[in-house]
Write an enzyme that holds these catalytic residues in place. Sequence first.
Site, PDB file in Angstrom:
ATOM      1  CB  VAL A 121     -17.722 -18.376  16.084  1.00  0.00           C
ATOM      2  CG1 VAL A 121     -18.583 -19.630  16.013  1.00  0.00           C
ATOM      3  CG2 VAL A 121     -16.402 -18.591  15.350  1.00  0.00           C
ATOM      4  CE  LYS A 141      -8.960 -25.395  13.520  1.00  0.00           C
ATOM      5  NZ  LYS A 141      -8.649 -24.442  12.459  1.00  0.00           N
ATOM      6  CD  GLU A 192      -7.631 -19.364  16.403  1.00  0.00           C
ATOM      7  OE1 GLU A 192      -8.006 -19.384  17.577  1.00  0.00           O
ATOM      8  OE2 GLU A 192      -8.367 -19.723  15.461  1.00  0.00           O
ATOM      9  CG  ASP A 247      -6.042 -23.364  14.803  1.00  0.00           C
ATOM     10  OD1 ASP A 247      -6.836 -23.205  15.758  1.00  0.00           O
ATOM     11  OD2 ASP A 247      -6.427 -23.671  13.650  1.00  0.00           O
ATOM     12  N   GLY A 307     -11.613 -12.346   9.463  1.00  0.00           N
ATOM     13  CA  GLY A 307     -12.058 -13.118  10.632  1.00  0.00           C
ATOM     14  C   GLY A 307     -11.636 -14.578  10.580  1.00  0.00           C
ATOM     15  CE  LYS A 317      -9.671 -22.714  17.033  1.00  0.00           C
ATOM     16  NZ  LYS A 317      -9.583 -22.221  15.691  1.00  0.00           N
TER      17      LYS A 317
HETATM   18  N1  HSE Z   1      -7.884 -19.630  12.887  1.00  0.00           N
HETATM   19  C1  HSE Z   1      -8.595 -20.780  12.470  1.00  0.00           C
HETATM   20  C2  HSE Z   1      -8.195 -21.129  11.065  1.00  0.00           C
HETATM   21  C3  HSE Z   1     -10.066 -20.515  12.560  1.00  0.00           C
HETATM   22  O1  HSE Z   1      -7.651 -20.274  10.386  1.00  0.00           O
HETATM   23  O2  HSE Z   1      -8.404 -22.258  10.631  1.00  0.00           O
HETATM   24  C4  HSE Z   1     -10.923 -21.715  12.356  1.00  0.00           C
HETATM   25  O3  HSE Z   1     -10.705 -22.677  13.342  1.00  0.00           O
END
Ligand code: HSE
Length: 320
Positions: A17, A199, A184, A195, A181, A99
Site C-alpha cells: 500500500v 473490517k 495479509e 480480517d 499482494g 483495520k
Molecule cells: N488482506 C486484505 C484482503 C487486504 O484480502 O481483503 C485488504 O484489506
Amino acid sequence: MSTDKKLVIGLFGFGVVGEGLYHVLHQTPSLKAEIRRVCIKHPGKKRNAPAELFTTDKDELLFDKEINVIVEVIDDSVAAFDIVHTAFKNGKAVVSASKKMIAEHLNEILALQKETNLPFLCEAAACASIPVIRNLEEYYDNDLLHGIKAIVNGSTNFILTKMFEEKLTYSEALLLAQQLGFAESNPALDVEGFDAVNKWTLLLTHAYGIIESPENIVFTGIQNIQLTDANVAKEKSYDIKLVAQAQKLKNGKVAAFVLPQFVSHDDHLSFVRNEYNGVVIESGFADKQFFYGKGAGSFPTASAVLSDISALRYDYKYEY
Ligand code: HSE
C-alpha cells in the site's frame, strides 16, 4: 490550510500500500501533498524511490514540525497504535489503513480525536477502493438503516473464485493471492475470518454510530470449505461467499456475523468475484443500494488513502 500550503506527509510503511501511495501521489500534483519521509522496518531492501526518503527512526517523522499528516499503512497493530497516539499528541492529522489496530482501539482513537480535535481518516481500512466508510457515516440516517451485507475480504473471495471457477487448489489460490499482494502477511487473518471481522467492526461503527467490538461478531472463515461444498452449491445455482451481515434489531442493538454462505445468482453479491468487494445497503426510502469495487491490492487501496488525504484538504480544510 490555504490551498497554497502543502500537506507534508510522514509515511509509515512502504509495502504493497505504501509504495502504491508513493506512485499515486506523483500523479496528483494539484493535491499539493508531498511525502517528506518514509519510516520502514527493514533497511537495505531495494526500493523504487530515492534512498534519502527512508529512515528506520519513527521519531524523525513524528517529531518533525514540518510534517503535518501521518499516513500509517503498516500491519503491526501494536506499533500502529503507538504511531497514531504519538502523532495525535504531536498535533498531526492521521490517515490509517490498519483495520486490526482500528477495530481494537476504536474507543481510544475517538477519545484522542476528541481531545486533540484532529482528523483521523481510514477509508482504506475496509473495502479498499470502495468509498463506503464516509458514505455510511455521512449519507445514511442510523434509524433508517435496516441492514447491510457485504463481501469485505478480497483474498477469501479471490480464493473461492479461483477454486470454484478455475479449479485451482486451495493452496494454489492462496499462494496467488499472496503473490498479488492481496493477502495479509499472516494469511490466517484472511482465511479464518479475522480480517473480515475487523473490517465489519469498523463499518458497523460508522453505519450505526454504536461502538462495536470484534468480540461481538460471530464468525467463521473459509478454511473448512471443500470443492464438494461448491459442487453442491452449483447444482442448486448458488455460489459460496464469505458474507458479512448485520441487521438492526427492535431493541436498538445490531446483530452481526461473518460466515460462508450460499449466495443465489440473483443476489448482488454473486456478482462479486476475485479480489473485488461488494456492499449491499438497505435503508428506508432509498431502498437497496450496491457498492462494488476492488477490495485489495496496491493501487486500489492506495486510491482510498489518497481520498483521505484529499478529504483533509477539501472537506476538513485541515489547518496546521
Ligand atoms: N488482506 C486484505 C484482503 C487486504 O484480502 O481483503 C485488504 O484489506
